[in-house]
Design an enzyme around this catalytic site. Structure first.
Site, PDB file in Angstrom:
ATOM      1  N   SER A  74       0.910  -1.300  -0.028  1.00  0.00           N
ATOM      2  CA  SER A  74      -0.048   0.048  -0.139  1.00  0.00           C
ATOM      3  C   SER A  74       0.735   1.158  -0.096  1.00  0.00           C
ATOM      4  O   SER A  74       0.338   2.387   0.020  1.00  0.00           O
ATOM      5  CB  SER A  74      -1.034  -0.041   1.114  1.00  0.00           C
ATOM      6  OG  SER A  74      -0.078  -0.254   2.610  1.00  0.00           O
ATOM      7  N   THR A 132     -40.970  25.608  -9.214  1.00  0.00           N
ATOM      8  CA  THR A 132     -41.545  24.254  -8.959  1.00  0.00           C
ATOM      9  C   THR A 132     -41.866  23.511 -10.380  1.00  0.00           C
ATOM     10  O   THR A 132     -42.188  24.131 -11.238  1.00  0.00           O
ATOM     11  CB  THR A 132     -42.642  24.242  -7.858  1.00  0.00           C
ATOM     12  OG1 THR A 132     -43.980  24.580  -8.699  1.00  0.00           O
ATOM     13  CG2 THR A 132     -42.521  24.896  -6.712  1.00  0.00           C
ATOM     14  N   HIS A 133     -40.939  22.310 -10.402  1.00  0.00           N
ATOM     15  CA  HIS A 133     -41.404  21.577 -11.462  1.00  0.00           C
ATOM     16  C   HIS A 133     -40.621  22.349 -12.682  1.00  0.00           C
ATOM     17  O   HIS A 133     -40.913  22.049 -13.722  1.00  0.00           O
ATOM     18  CB  HIS A 133     -42.614  21.254 -11.859  1.00  0.00           C
ATOM     19  CG  HIS A 133     -43.746  20.748 -10.928  1.00  0.00           C
ATOM     20  ND1 HIS A 133     -43.846  19.427 -10.384  1.00  0.00           N
ATOM     21  CD2 HIS A 133     -44.236  21.611  -9.953  1.00  0.00           C
ATOM     22  CE1 HIS A 133     -44.515  19.267  -9.341  1.00  0.00           C
ATOM     23  NE2 HIS A 133     -44.922  20.695  -9.059  1.00  0.00           N
ATOM     24  N   SER A 160     -14.933  26.244 -26.987  1.00  0.00           N
ATOM     25  CA  SER A 160     -14.907  24.748 -27.723  1.00  0.00           C
ATOM     26  C   SER A 160     -13.961  24.970 -28.815  1.00  0.00           C
ATOM     27  O   SER A 160     -13.491  25.919 -29.417  1.00  0.00           O
ATOM     28  CB  SER A 160     -16.384  24.718 -28.301  1.00  0.00           C
ATOM     29  OG  SER A 160     -16.340  24.089 -29.650  1.00  0.00           O
ATOM     30  N   LYS A 194     -18.586  29.454 -28.388  1.00  0.00           N
ATOM     31  CA  LYS A 194     -19.233  28.784 -26.999  1.00  0.00           C
ATOM     32  C   LYS A 194     -18.537  29.300 -25.827  1.00  0.00           C
ATOM     33  O   LYS A 194     -17.317  29.725 -26.021  1.00  0.00           O
ATOM     34  CB  LYS A 194     -18.813  27.339 -27.225  1.00  0.00           C
ATOM     35  CG  LYS A 194     -19.756  26.759 -28.350  1.00  0.00           C
ATOM     36  CD  LYS A 194     -21.195  26.340 -27.486  1.00  0.00           C
ATOM     37  CE  LYS A 194     -20.985  24.909 -26.705  1.00  0.00           C
ATOM     38  NZ  LYS A 194     -21.907  24.379 -26.364  1.00  0.00           N
ATOM     39  N   GLU A 222     -20.110  21.991 -14.242  1.00  0.00           N
ATOM     40  CA  GLU A 222     -20.352  20.767 -14.831  1.00  0.00           C
ATOM     41  C   GLU A 222     -19.501  19.656 -14.027  1.00  0.00           C
ATOM     42  O   GLU A 222     -19.905  18.432 -13.781  1.00  0.00           O
ATOM     43  CB  GLU A 222     -20.039  20.929 -16.317  1.00  0.00           C
ATOM     44  CG  GLU A 222     -21.159  21.587 -17.104  1.00  0.00           C
ATOM     45  CD  GLU A 222     -20.702  21.781 -18.368  1.00  0.00           C
ATOM     46  OE1 GLU A 222     -20.943  20.763 -19.339  1.00  0.00           O
ATOM     47  OE2 GLU A 222     -20.371  22.554 -18.830  1.00  0.00           O
ATOM     48  N   TYR A 258      -9.666  -6.890  12.598  1.00  0.00           N
ATOM     49  CA  TYR A 258      -8.728  -6.377  11.664  1.00  0.00           C
ATOM     50  C   TYR A 258      -8.744  -7.483  10.345  1.00  0.00           C
ATOM     51  O   TYR A 258      -8.278  -8.710  10.714  1.00  0.00           O
ATOM     52  CB  TYR A 258      -7.490  -5.951  11.893  1.00  0.00           C
ATOM     53  CG  TYR A 258      -6.659  -5.458  10.662  1.00  0.00           C
ATOM     54  CD1 TYR A 258      -7.203  -4.095  10.285  1.00  0.00           C
ATOM     55  CD2 TYR A 258      -5.793  -6.304   9.856  1.00  0.00           C
ATOM     56  CE1 TYR A 258      -6.159  -3.469   9.059  1.00  0.00           C
ATOM     57  CE2 TYR A 258      -5.381  -5.739   8.623  1.00  0.00           C
ATOM     58  CZ  TYR A 258      -5.657  -4.253   8.298  1.00  0.00           C
ATOM     59  OH  TYR A 258      -4.798  -3.954   7.047  1.00  0.00           O
ATOM     60  N   GLN A 269      -7.529  -2.238   4.441  1.00  0.00           N
ATOM     61  CA  GLN A 269      -6.451  -1.361   3.641  1.00  0.00           C
ATOM     62  C   GLN A 269      -7.097  -0.731   2.415  1.00  0.00           C
ATOM     63  O   GLN A 269      -6.661   0.434   2.176  1.00  0.00           O
ATOM     64  CB  GLN A 269      -5.531  -2.353   3.117  1.00  0.00           C
ATOM     65  CG  GLN A 269      -4.147  -1.720   2.482  1.00  0.00           C
ATOM     66  CD  GLN A 269      -3.013  -2.425   2.397  1.00  0.00           C
ATOM     67  OE1 GLN A 269      -2.353  -2.870   3.176  1.00  0.00           O
ATOM     68  NE2 GLN A 269      -2.756  -2.990   1.073  1.00  0.00           N
ATOM     69  N   LYS A 285      -8.471   3.464   2.415  1.00  0.00           N
ATOM     70  CA  LYS A 285      -7.693   4.623   2.113  1.00  0.00           C
ATOM     71  C   LYS A 285      -8.124   5.365   0.964  1.00  0.00           C
ATOM     72  O   LYS A 285      -8.112   6.485   0.924  1.00  0.00           O
ATOM     73  CB  LYS A 285      -6.055   4.331   2.348  1.00  0.00           C
ATOM     74  CG  LYS A 285      -5.823   4.232   3.859  1.00  0.00           C
ATOM     75  CD  LYS A 285      -4.335   3.625   3.917  1.00  0.00           C
ATOM     76  CE  LYS A 285      -4.258   2.879   5.149  1.00  0.00           C
ATOM     77  NZ  LYS A 285      -5.325   1.655   5.148  1.00  0.00           N
TER      78      LYS A 285
HETATM   79  N1  ARG Z   1      -1.132  -1.571   5.347  1.00  0.00           N
HETATM   80  C1  ARG Z   1      -1.985  -1.757   6.335  1.00  0.00           C
HETATM   81  C2  ARG Z   1      -3.514  -1.191   6.250  1.00  0.00           C
HETATM   82  O1  ARG Z   1      -3.391  -0.404   5.437  1.00  0.00           O
HETATM   83  C3  ARG Z   1      -1.638  -1.647   7.905  1.00  0.00           C
HETATM   84  C4  ARG Z   1      -2.307  -2.679   8.707  1.00  0.00           C
HETATM   85  C5  ARG Z   1      -1.473  -3.957   8.136  1.00  0.00           C
HETATM   86  N2  ARG Z   1      -1.871  -5.071   9.444  1.00  0.00           N
HETATM   87  C6  ARG Z   1      -1.746  -6.428   9.138  1.00  0.00           C
HETATM   88  N3  ARG Z   1      -2.029  -7.207   9.960  1.00  0.00           N
HETATM   89  N4  ARG Z   1      -1.383  -6.934   7.969  1.00  0.00           N
HETATM   90  O2  ARG Z   1      -4.326  -1.638   6.641  1.00  0.00           O
END
Ligand code: ARG
Length: 464
Positions: free
Chosen positions: A25, A157-158, A279, A285, A292, A319, A324, A327
């Site tokens: 990551s 309205t509408h 354009s 234009k 937009e 976890y 991951q 993010k």
């Molecule tokens: N790069 C991981 C994440 O974003 C960090 C945590 C990793 N933990 C693990 N047990 N592999 O979640």
């Protein structure tokens, strides 16, 4: 044996290049570096206070981290995919610099509580920025509202002309929406601002950690009270993305209006050239690209909300590597929202209003028909009857190609003998606006009242 991995001791063969790329990551989480270091420093200080880490080790860690931060800022740190993510890259760099003290930093901690902490610290800062930007957009809208308290435009309205409204009142509708957006961000921030550190991998740690010390150092208002929940909760990410989606939806609606109003069919406003493009083929234009794109980008943020909420569905505690994936959608949501708010405040300052065209449109849509019905009611006619009488008058005016206010008194009196000379005061758009002089109404007086109220609220918010 693959010796570059911190966890490779139990493995007989290294991961393939493909797996390394797939599971790594670092390409996207390196932007958490500053918050990762902030969290590590607080963790180390706490360990030292708890007697787990020596004063010399802490001093070495602080020195090493300061150097690493400087290297990152100068763009000199070499991020390595072999080291998977931001946490292990920084830890390895620290160990290269200071030796065993660097290896002791991870005592009583796991990447699981570490990453959850980093994300919360990062998001807390983004929300601060977003809240300030929401307020500056509100200020830009308030400036327009104040300037155009008396400017009449058709309220729709509408998308059919309904009743006259003040353009300032219309702008204030968005100030209200953004006010709720601000509240939602503040509310979300309260749940972001809780500390997972100390949960370690999932069950807590055997070291005598003092979580309240770390929380205080990092400015967390609360401490996550269950270690399993601490490492696996991403509710706050979903909440943030939902709140961000609503801001984007509000701006998408305003964008749609700006686009319509700028089209020659409406010609209610113009947007400064610097926010538009031409354009390549049609020389005449001038396209409203910025609104937009805002409308388009709202789809992207809503997509992230759906992505994140689906990410969490069916994940068993605690976890999982799935997390991951939180993010990129979060980063892109914050980036998109921040860029959008920034450009929007600027763009609203570049909007010029064409009051004559707005008024002409009001005159074409029998926008004061309700006012005439109300006038008859005030003279004693039941509303249902007055509705009927006015409908006939509208049909007549429509056939004659004029507005109600342009019908001669004798003609109007042909529809009801209750009508007299004073009718023309309610048939004008200005009369119609002024008549709606109550809290939340569109009269210029109310628009000025609301503008002043919001200015006070924003000034108070800035003062705290
Ligand atoms: N790069 C991981 C994440 O974003 C960090 C945590 C990793 N933990 C693990 N047990 N592999 O979640």
């Amino acid at each position: 044996m693959n010796s570059t991995k911190t966890w490779s001791g139990r493995f007989n063969e290294p991961v393939s290049e493909l797996v390394k790329k797939y599971t790594g990551s670092i390409d996207f989480d390196k932007r958490l570096a500053q918050w990762d270091i902030q969290g590590s420093l607080a963790h180390a200080q706490m360990l030292c206070q708890a007697g787990v880490l020596s004063g010399e080790d802490l001093a070495a860690i602080e020195r090493g981290m300061a150097e690493i931060l400087a290297e990152i800022e100068a763009g000199r740190l070499q991020w390595s995919l072999d080291l998977e993510d931001v946490h292990m890259n920084i830890e390895r760099r620290l160990t290269d610099k200071i030796g065993d003290a660097g290896k002791r930093l991870h005592t009583g901690r796991s990447r699981n509580d570490q990453v959850a902490t980093d994300i919360r610290l990062w998001l807390r800062d983004q929300i601060n920025i977003i809240q300030t930007l929401i307020q500056s957009l509100q200020t830009a809208l308030l400036d327009l509202a104040e300037q155009h308290a008396e400017t009449v435009m058709p309220g729709f309205t509408h998308l059919q002309v309904a009743q006259p409204v003040s353009f300032g009142h219309h702008m204030l509708a968005y100030v209200e929406m953004l006010g709720r957006d601000y509240e939602r961000m503040a509310d979300c921030r309260r749940r972001v601002n809780r500390m997972p550190l100390g949960a370690a991998a999932l069950a807590g740690t055997t070291y005598p950690v003092r979580r309240e010390v770390t929380a205080e150092l990092l400015g967390f208002e609360q401490i996550c009270q269950n270690s399993l929940d601490a490492v696996s909760d991403r509710d706050f990410a979903v909440e943030f993305t939902a709140a961000a989606s609503l801001v984007m939806i509000h701006l998408s609606r305003l964008s749609e209006e700006l686009i319509l109003w700028m089209s020659p069919r409406f010609s209610f406003i113009d947007i400064a050239d610097r926010f538009c493009t031409g354009s390549s083929i049609m020389p005449q234009k001038k396209n409203p690209d910025v609104p937009e794109l805002v409308r388009g980008k709202s789809g992207r943020v809503i997509g992230h909300l759906i992505g994140l909420i689906t990410l969490m569905k069916s994940q068993p505690l605690a976890y999982n590597k799935d997390n991951q994936e939180d993010k990129e959608p979060l980063f892109d949501t914050a980036d998109t929202l921040i860029d959008t708010l920034r450009i929007y405040a600027d763009m609203m300052r570049g909007v010029s209003v064409k009051p004559e065209n707005m008024r002409a449109a009001v005159m074409q849509g029998f926008a004061t028909a309700t006012d005439l019905a109300d006038y008859l009611v005030k003279k004693g006619m039941p509303f249902r009857d007055s509705h009927e009488v006015v409908a006939r008058a509208v049909r007549h005016a429509d056939e004659a190609g004029v507005d109600l206010s342009q019908l001669p008194l004798a003609v109007l009196q042909g529809f009801s003998s209750l009508i007299s000379e004073d009718v023309y005061q309610v048939l004008t758009p200005e009369g119609s606006l002024n008549a709606r002089n109550h809290l939340g109404g569109t009269s210029p007086e109310q628009v000025r009242f609301q503008t002043a109220r919001w200015r006070r609220l924003l000034a108070d918010a800035q003062a705290v």
